[in-house]
Scaffold this motif. Structure first.
Motif, short mmCIF file in Angstrom:
data_model
loop_
_atom_site.label_atom_id
_atom_site.label_comp_id
_atom_site.label_asym_id
_atom_site.label_seq_id
_atom_site.Cartn_x
_atom_site.Cartn_y
_atom_site.Cartn_z
N ALA A 1 55.05 50.16 -13.22
CA ALA A 1 54.68 48.81 -14.05
C ALA A 1 55.70 47.83 -13.72
CB ALA A 1 54.53 49.19 -15.65
N ALA A 2 55.49 46.92 -12.82
CA ALA A 2 56.86 46.06 -12.16
C ALA A 2 56.75 44.92 -12.91
CB ALA A 2 56.55 45.83 -10.65
N ASN A 3 57.77 44.46 -13.40
CA ASN A 3 57.71 42.94 -13.73
C ASN A 3 57.90 41.95 -12.59
OD1 ASN A 3 59.92 40.62 -14.41
ND2 ASN A 3 59.01 41.41 -16.31
N VAL A 4 57.07 41.12 -12.68
CA VAL A 4 56.71 39.82 -11.74
C VAL A 4 57.98 39.35 -11.22
CG1 VAL A 4 55.63 37.74 -11.13
CG2 VAL A 4 54.38 39.83 -12.05
N GLN A 5 58.81 38.97 -12.12
CA GLN A 5 60.15 38.23 -11.86
C GLN A 5 61.22 39.33 -11.23
OE1 GLN A 5 60.08 37.15 -15.98
NE2 GLN A 5 60.37 34.96 -15.40
N ASP A 6 61.28 40.46 -11.61
CA ASP A 6 62.23 41.54 -10.97
C ASP A 6 61.68 41.64 -9.36
OD1 ASP A 6 63.46 41.96 -13.16
OD2 ASP A 6 62.36 43.86 -13.94
N VAL A 7 60.17 41.81 -9.21
CA VAL A 7 59.83 42.01 -7.82
C VAL A 7 60.27 40.75 -7.13
CG1 VAL A 7 57.58 41.88 -6.51
CG2 VAL A 7 57.79 43.20 -8.66
N GLY A 8 60.27 39.47 -7.57
CA GLY A 8 60.38 38.22 -7.02
C GLY A 8 62.04 38.40 -6.59
N ARG A 9 62.63 38.81 -7.50
CA ARG A 9 64.35 39.03 -7.10
C ARG A 9 64.38 40.11 -5.98
NH1 ARG A 9 64.70 37.43 -12.76
NH2 ARG A 9 64.83 39.56 -13.27
N ASP A 10 63.73 41.31 -6.44
CA ASP A 10 64.16 42.47 -5.35
C ASP A 10 63.48 42.14 -3.85
OD1 ASP A 10 65.05 43.83 -7.53
OD2 ASP A 10 63.19 45.15 -7.90
N LEU A 11 62.48 41.43 -3.83
CA LEU A 11 62.00 41.19 -2.43
C LEU A 11 62.33 39.79 -2.05
CD1 LEU A 11 58.45 42.90 -2.70
CD2 LEU A 11 60.67 43.81 -1.88
N GLY A 12 62.77 38.98 -2.85
CA GLY A 12 63.14 37.66 -2.52
C GLY A 12 61.67 36.91 -2.14
N VAL A 13 60.70 36.93 -2.90
CA VAL A 13 59.51 36.11 -2.60
C VAL A 13 59.30 35.17 -3.78
CG1 VAL A 13 58.41 37.70 -1.39
CG2 VAL A 13 58.04 37.89 -3.82
N ARG A 14 58.62 34.11 -3.63
CA ARG A 14 58.29 33.05 -4.84
C ARG A 14 56.93 33.36 -5.34
NH1 ARG A 14 58.78 27.80 -1.79
NH2 ARG A 14 61.04 28.09 -2.65
N TYR A 15 56.03 34.06 -4.75
CA TYR A 15 54.69 34.32 -5.42
C TYR A 15 54.41 35.82 -5.39
CZ TYR A 15 54.27 29.33 -4.72
OH TYR A 15 54.48 28.02 -5.00
N VAL A 16 53.92 36.39 -6.25
CA VAL A 16 53.35 37.99 -6.28
C VAL A 16 51.98 37.81 -6.59
CG1 VAL A 16 53.48 40.09 -7.49
CG2 VAL A 16 55.49 38.55 -6.82
N MET A 17 51.08 38.97 -5.68
CA MET A 17 49.61 39.04 -6.10
C MET A 17 49.41 40.20 -6.53
SD MET A 17 46.44 38.77 -3.40
CE MET A 17 44.87 38.94 -4.09
N GLU A 18 48.81 40.50 -7.64
CA GLU A 18 48.46 41.88 -8.19
C GLU A 18 46.89 41.90 -8.63
OE1 GLU A 18 50.92 42.19 -11.28
OE2 GLU A 18 49.75 41.40 -12.72
N GLY A 19 46.45 43.03 -8.58
CA GLY A 19 45.06 42.99 -8.98
C GLY A 19 44.48 44.45 -9.15
N SER A 20 43.13 44.84 -9.30
CA SER A 20 42.79 46.18 -9.94
C SER A 20 41.45 46.23 -9.11
CB SER A 20 42.75 46.16 -11.40
OG SER A 20 41.84 45.17 -12.05
N VAL A 21 41.17 47.68 -9.06
CA VAL A 21 39.82 47.96 -8.66
C VAL A 21 39.03 49.03 -9.58
CG1 VAL A 21 38.25 48.99 -6.75
CG2 VAL A 21 40.43 47.51 -6.25
N GLN A 22 37.90 48.57 -10.16
CA GLN A 22 37.30 49.47 -11.19
C GLN A 22 35.68 49.73 -10.58
OE1 GLN A 22 37.26 48.05 -14.91
NE2 GLN A 22 36.32 50.00 -15.95
N ARG A 23 35.39 51.29 -10.34
CA ARG A 23 34.06 51.50 -9.93
C ARG A 23 33.46 52.16 -11.06
NH1 ARG A 23 32.78 55.14 -4.53
NH2 ARG A 23 30.77 55.30 -4.90
N GLY A 24 32.09 51.96 -11.20
CA GLY A 24 31.32 52.56 -11.81
C GLY A 24 30.08 52.79 -11.26
N GLY A 25 29.59 53.91 -11.27
CA GLY A 25 28.34 54.26 -10.67
C GLY A 25 28.24 53.48 -9.20
N ASN A 26 27.22 52.37 -9.21
CA ASN A 26 27.18 51.73 -8.19
C ASN A 26 27.54 50.42 -8.13
OD1 ASN A 26 25.99 51.66 -5.41
ND2 ASN A 26 24.35 50.36 -6.02
#
Length: 530
Positions: free
Chosen positions: A185-210
């Motif tokens: 569970a990464a904090n977006v601002q920590d990710v920005g500092r660690d990787l030196g980026v201005r933007y972070v994209m995140e998402g999820s995938v959920q499958r149920g049946g078809n």
């Protein structure tokens, strides 16, 4: 233009090719640079390299390294070896013939030099300006409750990283660095500092049946604020085709949103002490505003800002692209004493841009615009198709290519590419969305479906009213439909911001379409409109 137009002589270019790369470690931004390109480093790798760079020629024992980099955290000596291996890879160092890091067997390591420690100036947000916006795509979370579906969420993430990397205006963190956050569970601002980026994209995938649901969001890594978000619901039929479709939707939407966020940020910057990148951003934002407002003086200011950026960095691709775009709009609106010279300048600028970065799709788009307005339609379409091959997800190319195809009488192709662009990037900047609607307007008009043309023309004008071509097609469409009052309202608007355009079309000095029969149909509609 001579102040920044300074091509490298061939004999010097060959020397430059073999010069040793210059490495700099920014102690403030925590970033390693190879010449003018940033090299991603994780937090611990940066700390290790900083220790080396600030202690040149001195033997650093493994215990000293462990204490300085990991502190009280207990880790094995083998981890030091792994991080040294990673640093050597980043620096292109050969352990058998080291130029940067020497192994002292049984004792530790010695840094030989070759990396300069610097502190770059930071912007108002406390971040170091880059020559392009940077983004990290974190692994999409598998929300299906079934570990067997992990491959699909990982595949979506990897495809998005690959496709975003086609956009030369973006600096995209590599897959391995992004996937270091998988399962955490990464904090977006920590990710920005660690990787030196201005933007972070995140998402999820959920499958149920078809059924499949994919969510994605773009976040500002500095503030943690939400920039963009979307949800996609699909039936699970051909899983790989579906994966490609979702990837294209996300990528086609996210790249324009990053650009819009960057342009909005540039409007808040003062005009003093700006980097070449920031000047180029302001030039682009002012160009868009000049076109929206039909303001020739604002366009002159925008092109001056682009030239100022090029004086600081004559290889600034964004500044070159913006300057070339400005030349095309000067021609289109008649905001220059010699429109032909403006197009020549646009082509020269695009050629210079292609020479610097031949894999940048935008380079070919500028040249395509100029060729189109010189009535060199085959050359224009060739450049558009080259751009499409380089980056099939670049909606900007599809928007404007659709218009050029409509002008060339290729109505079916124009519709296909306009609809593809609208599907890829339905929230794009209003200027480019309007091109797709205008392409549908002109394609319908050339097939004498005037009611359909007027319908699309209304949408095009809602996006951006002060574009002469779409206004004149509306006048002609209403003329053929016999709605003289509606035609007159568009004549009045057109005369207000481009008074010479309508007379030039009626006299034949400006031909909107490639084919004589389509221009004749247009002029006939204008005469019917009175």
């Amino acid at each position: 233009m001579e102040s920044w137009w300074n091509p490298v002589p061939s004999e010097l270019a060959s020397m430059t090719m073999v010069e040793k790369a210059k490495y700099k470690l920014d102690l403030g931004d925590e970033r390693l640079w190879r010449d003018d390109q940033p090299i991603p480093l994780g937090n611990k790798a940066f700390k290790l390299l900083r220790l080396f760079v600030t202690n040149p020629k001195r033997l650093l024992t493994k215990d000293e390294i462990l204490d300085s980099v990991w502190g009280e955290i207990s880790v094995s000596e083998g981890l030091v070896k792994e991080y040294v291996h990673d640093l050597r890879f980043a620096l292109g160092d050969d352990p058998q013939r080291p130029q940067f890091i020497e192994t002292v067997r049984g004792r530790g390591y010695r840094f030989l030099g070759g990396v300069e420690a610097i502190r770059r100036p930071v912007d108002a947000d406390g971040r170091t300006p880059l020559d392009r916006p940077s983004i990290a795509v974190l692994p999409f979370t598998n929300m299906s409750g079934d570990p067997e579906q992990e491959y699909f969420s990982d595949g979506i993430t990897e495809d998005i990283i690959t496709e975003l990397s086609r956009f030369r205006s973006l600096f995209v963190i590599a897959r391995n660095s992004s996937f270091a956050y998988k399962g955490h569970a990464a904090n977006v601002q920590d990710v920005g500092r660690d990787l030196g980026v201005r933007y972070v994209m995140e998402g999820s995938v959920q499958r149920g049946g078809n059924q499949l649901r994919i969510t994605a969001q773009l976040l500002d890594a500095n503030s943690g604020g939400h920039v963009w978000g979307e949800k996609y619901d699909r039936h699970l039929e051909d899983i790989f085709v579906l994966q490609d479709e979702i990837t294209r939707h996300v990528v086609g939407s996210i790249a324009p949103q990053v650009e819009l966020a960057e342009l909005e940020r540039s409007r808040k910057l003062s005009d003093t002490n700006l980097s070449a990148y920031e000047l180029a951003l302001k030039a682009q934002a002012d160009t868009y505003d000049a076109v929206r407002l039909a303001d020739p003086n604002m366009l002159i200011r925008a092109m001056s800002l682009a030239e100022a950026a090029l004086e600081l960095d004559n290889r600034s691709t964004r500044a070159l692209w913006t300057y070339g775009m400005g030349c095309v709009f000067q021609h289109l609106y008649g905001w220059t004493d010699d429109p032909a010279v403006a197009l020549t300048s646009a082509i020269e600028t695009a050629d210079h841009l292609i020479g610097i970065d031949p894999s940048n799709a935008r380079s070919y788009i500028v040249r395509a615009w100029a060729h189109q307005y010189r009535r060199e339609y085959d050359l224009a379409l060739a450049d558009y198709r080259r751009a499409l091959k380089l980056n099939p997800n670049l909606a900007l190319n599809l928007f404007t290519m659709a218009w050029s195809e409509a002008v060339a009488g290729l109505a079916a192709e124009a519709r296909e590419h306009a609809q593809m662009a609208l599907k890829l990037s339905p929230r794009d900047t209003d200027i480019w969305l309007g091109w797709a609607y205008a392409a549908m307007e002109l394609a319908s008009f050339t097939e004498s479906d005037f009611a359909e043309g007027v319908k699309w023309g209304r949408l095009a004008i809602q996006m951006h009213a002060k574009m002469p071509n779409r206004q004149v097609v509306m006048v002609a469409g209403y003329g053929h439909l016999g709605d003289i009052e509606a035609a007159k309202s568009h004549v009045d608007v057109l005369k207000a911001f481009a008074p010479d355009f309508l007379p030039a079309v009626l006299s034949g000095n400006i031909e909107v379409c490639k084919l004589p029969e389509h221009n004749a149909l247009l002029v006939e509609g204008l005469h019917k409109a009175g």
